[in-house]
Design an enzyme around this catalytic site. Structure first.
Site, mmCIF file in Angstrom:
data_model
loop_
_atom_site.group_PDB
_atom_site.id
_atom_site.type_symbol
_atom_site.label_atom_id
_atom_site.label_comp_id
_atom_site.label_asym_id
_atom_site.label_seq_id
_atom_site.Cartn_x
_atom_site.Cartn_y
_atom_site.Cartn_z
ATOM 1 N N HIS A 158 1.226 9.712 -7.050
ATOM 2 C CA HIS A 158 -0.236 9.636 -7.202
ATOM 3 C C HIS A 158 -0.896 11.012 -7.163
ATOM 4 O O HIS A 158 -2.041 11.157 -7.569
ATOM 5 C CB HIS A 158 -0.824 8.754 -6.101
ATOM 6 C CG HIS A 158 -0.503 7.296 -6.291
ATOM 7 N ND1 HIS A 158 -1.402 6.396 -6.786
ATOM 8 C CD2 HIS A 158 0.637 6.594 -6.072
ATOM 9 C CE1 HIS A 158 -0.844 5.196 -6.861
ATOM 10 N NE2 HIS A 158 0.394 5.290 -6.432
ATOM 11 N N ASP A 366 -6.613 17.532 -7.834
ATOM 12 C CA ASP A 366 -6.554 16.089 -7.577
ATOM 13 C C ASP A 366 -5.604 15.443 -8.576
ATOM 14 O O ASP A 366 -5.641 15.776 -9.765
ATOM 15 C CB ASP A 366 -7.963 15.480 -7.746
ATOM 16 C CG ASP A 366 -8.266 14.400 -6.714
ATOM 17 O OD1 ASP A 366 -7.335 13.656 -6.361
ATOM 18 O OD2 ASP A 366 -9.421 14.313 -6.282
HETATM 19 C C1 GDG Z 1 -4.930 9.477 -4.319
HETATM 20 C C2 GDG Z 1 -4.895 10.783 -5.126
HETATM 21 C C3 GDG Z 1 -5.470 9.475 -7.182
HETATM 22 C C4 GDG Z 1 -13.781 6.640 -0.848
HETATM 23 N N1 GDG Z 1 -14.649 6.586 0.175
HETATM 24 C C5 GDG Z 1 -14.876 5.300 0.429
HETATM 25 C C6 GDG Z 1 -14.107 4.531 -0.465
HETATM 26 N N2 GDG Z 1 -13.447 5.380 -1.242
HETATM 27 C C7 GDG Z 1 -12.562 4.956 -2.355
HETATM 28 C C8 GDG Z 1 -13.071 5.461 -3.692
HETATM 29 C C9 GDG Z 1 -11.786 5.438 -4.514
HETATM 30 C C10 GDG Z 1 -10.716 5.778 -3.470
HETATM 31 O O1 GDG Z 1 -11.270 5.506 -2.178
HETATM 32 C C11 GDG Z 1 -10.361 7.273 -3.496
HETATM 33 O O2 GDG Z 1 -9.544 7.487 -4.623
HETATM 34 P P1 GDG Z 1 -9.379 8.923 -5.279
HETATM 35 O O3 GDG Z 1 -8.602 8.748 -6.516
HETATM 36 O O4 GDG Z 1 -10.723 9.504 -5.542
HETATM 37 O O5 GDG Z 1 -8.668 9.866 -4.206
HETATM 38 P P2 GDG Z 1 -7.457 9.724 -3.093
HETATM 39 O O6 GDG Z 1 -7.840 8.858 -1.981
HETATM 40 O O7 GDG Z 1 -7.151 11.152 -2.722
HETATM 41 O O8 GDG Z 1 -6.226 9.065 -3.893
HETATM 42 C C12 GDG Z 1 -5.845 10.693 -6.317
HETATM 43 C C13 GDG Z 1 -5.365 8.224 -6.319
HETATM 44 O O9 GDG Z 1 -4.480 8.415 -5.227
HETATM 45 C C14 GDG Z 1 -4.855 7.041 -7.142
HETATM 46 O O10 GDG Z 1 -3.657 7.338 -7.774
HETATM 47 O O11 GDG Z 1 -6.498 9.292 -8.141
HETATM 48 O O12 GDG Z 1 -5.776 11.865 -7.097
HETATM 49 O O13 GDG Z 1 -5.238 11.906 -4.301
HETATM 50 O O14 GDG Z 1 -11.526 4.174 -5.028
HETATM 51 O O15 GDG Z 1 -14.105 4.632 -4.167
HETATM 52 N N3 GDG Z 1 -14.113 3.169 -0.489
HETATM 53 C C15 GDG Z 1 -14.919 2.533 0.418
HETATM 54 N N4 GDG Z 1 -15.686 3.230 1.333
HETATM 55 C C16 GDG Z 1 -15.721 4.598 1.367
HETATM 56 O O16 GDG Z 1 -16.437 5.193 2.183
HETATM 57 N N5 GDG Z 1 -14.956 1.198 0.414
#
Ligand code: GDG
Length: 468
Positions: A158, A366
């Site tokens: 990821h 990222d």
């Molecule tokens: C890893 C990789 C890759 C965030 N704050 C809250 C919340 N979130 C949710 C977001 C989003 C998810 O969490 C975060 O996903 P990201 O992709 O932005 O980043 P990582 O957590 O670092 O994920 C990344 C991912 O895996 C998938 O392969 O894209 O690059 O680092 O969905 O909306 N959700 C809630 N409350 C929050 O305060 N409910």
């Protein structure tokens, strides 16, 4: 269709999966429901040795079994807090400066992977397809192979795969890549990540790698591929729209008193470029006095891994910067940065995205960044906000309708904020449409189905013991 066994560091519980969990958990759960199967991994609990060794806790939901184990404190420290999050995470995000390497932690990382593999073996059936997720579990497949498991096995990373010059900083880099070669399919988020892996194979492992993803190294053959993780855009649009009329969102709108809104949501992690983002916003206010008092940045940053030292540091830096900038530009009725160090409900985030004029997503590095995609999907098509996106997010490959920025360039980010705030409706719509096309083309279902199609396509007899 053969059963699916998903293995990930954390397993969402059946109730979480249906409720507040993000799209990813929902997407994986969808695949499990289709074929029936098992979701195996750590429960998130730290437990005594005795409890850990009692065997997985099983919860059934239709055709899906959730199988979770707790981890003893020492394993948690070495495997999770140590090698996974203090070595692999920073190095894979190009932050060697923040990485520490400790041989005992690495030994613990491998030991826990073998221990988890032992727990999982009892749950496996001969033709199960096994899909392992992320950097915590790189040696998991190798541990299963060592026990004679011949099932088809795939791994999806990821986070970014770093260029070899960066990866070489981790002393056991070769063992890690060799472990990855024990899978039949290894998936990456972007062509750049795949190319970095191939580069290592060719230049440091004396192997071969073709443009089509056929890799041979360490006496093994495998397939690599690019599988861009996505979202279900219509579901998000629906969630964002439904939230519009709810009280919390109306309260926020009222409190803005007509000011423009910039939204940022990230786990509180140094890879997300939060401090640089705050500085860019400060620079914008400094250079654009007409906007002071007229635009608010809402930063939601739920804490993660707060017991890893570097995470305490980023939290302090961010609190300091928010305080300093607010001290400089606040008025009696105006706070430029509203910084929330807590988790919010998913629907609320999506509705806030819809209310805002800018989604500011500026990670230093990222793997993909789903927030960027969620931001776009949540917009009102008739009056969409503008995505300002870091060129170092995997999502930048697809979200070509975004205003692209280099997160190290504070002035450049500040200029992008200004441009986005005054962008005409026609341009906003055009950029939104460009992004939406890609979101639909590469949605979460496509990611999941294309990975699983490649994995199911592997010759099942490949690892069977040779008959004499
Ligand atoms: C890893 C990789 C890759 C965030 N704050 C809250 C919340 N979130 C949710 C977001 C989003 C998810 O969490 C975060 O996903 P990201 O992709 O932005 O980043 P990582 O957590 O670092 O994920 C990344 C991912 O895996 C998938 O392969 O894209 O690059 O680092 O969905 O909306 N959700 C809630 N409350 C929050 O305060 N409910």
């Amino acid at each position: 269709m053969s059963r699916l066994v998903v293995v990930s560091n954390r397993v969402a519980s059946p109730t979480e999966t249906k409720g507040s969990a993000g799209g990813l958990a929902v997407g994986v759960f969808g695949a499990l429901k289709d074929s029936g199967g098992v979701w195996f991994g750590w429960s998130g609990d730290v437990v005594s040795d005795t409890v850990a060794n009692q065997g997985p806790k099983l919860e059934q939901d239709g055709a899906v079994t959730f199988a979770t184990v707790g981890l003893p404190k020492k394993d948690y420290d070495q495997y999770y807090r140590g090698f996974s999050n203090a070595t692999l995470w920073p190095v894979f995000h190009y932050r060697n400066d923040l990485a520490v390497y400790d041989r005992e932690e690495y030994a613990g990382y491998r030991r826990v992977n073998s221990w988890l593999a032992h727990r999982a073996i009892k749950l496996l059936q001969p033709d199960d397809v096994i899909w392992v997720h992320d950097y915590h579990l790189i040696p998991f497949g190798e541990a299963l192979r060592a026990e004679g498991v011949t099932n088809r096995m795939g791994f999806f990373l990821h986070i970014p795969f770093p260029s070899p010059q960066i990866l070489l900083n981790i002393p056991p880099h070769e063992e890690l890549v060799k472990s990855l070669c024990c899978y039949d399919v290894v998936g990456f988020q972007t062509p750049g990540d795949q190319a970095a892996f191939h580069d290592y194979i060719v230049r440091h492992a004396h192997g071969t790698a073709s443009a089509e993803g056929h890799v041979e190294a360490f006496g093994r053959k495998l397939k690599t591929g690019v599988y861009r993780i996505g979202i279900f855009p219509d579901e998000i649009a629906e969630q964002a729209k439904r939230g519009e009329a709810r009280q919390d969102v109306m309260d926020l709108k009222q409190s803005l008193e007509g000011r423009k809104l910039i939204m940022s949501v990230d786990r509180l992690d140094y890879s997300k470029g939060l401090v640089e983002r705050f500085k860019a916003f400060e620079h914008f206010l400094e250079k654009s006095p007409e906007w002071r008092g007229n635009v608010t940045l809402v930063q939601i940053a739920p804490p993660t891994r707060s017991d890893v030292d570097t995470y305490q540091q980023i939290r302090h830096n961010l609190e300091y910067e928010a305080g300093r900038i607010n001290g400089r530009y606040s008025g009696l009725d105006y706070t430029p940065i509203r910084y929330m160090n807590q988790r919010y409900d998913r629907w609320k985030l999506m509705s806030l995205f819809r209310e805002s004029q800018i989604g500011l997503v500026t990670p230093l590095r990222d793997g993909m960044n789903l927030v960027a995609k969620e931001y776009v999907a949540a917009q009102n098509p008739d009056d969409p906000g503008v995505l300002v996106l870091s060129q170092f997010a995997g999502a930048a490959d697809e979200m070509t309708g975004a205003l692209m920025v280099n997160p190290h360039d504070i002035v450049g980010m500040s200029e992008a904020i200004g441009r986005a705030l005054s962008m005409p409706l026609a341009e906003r719509r055009e950029r939104y449409e460009t992004n939406m096309k890609m979101l639909r083309k590469y949605d979460l279902g496509v990611w999941r189905d294309s990975f699983l199609a490649d994995l199911r396509g592997v010759d099942q007899g490949k690892h069977a013991p040779q008959k004499r």
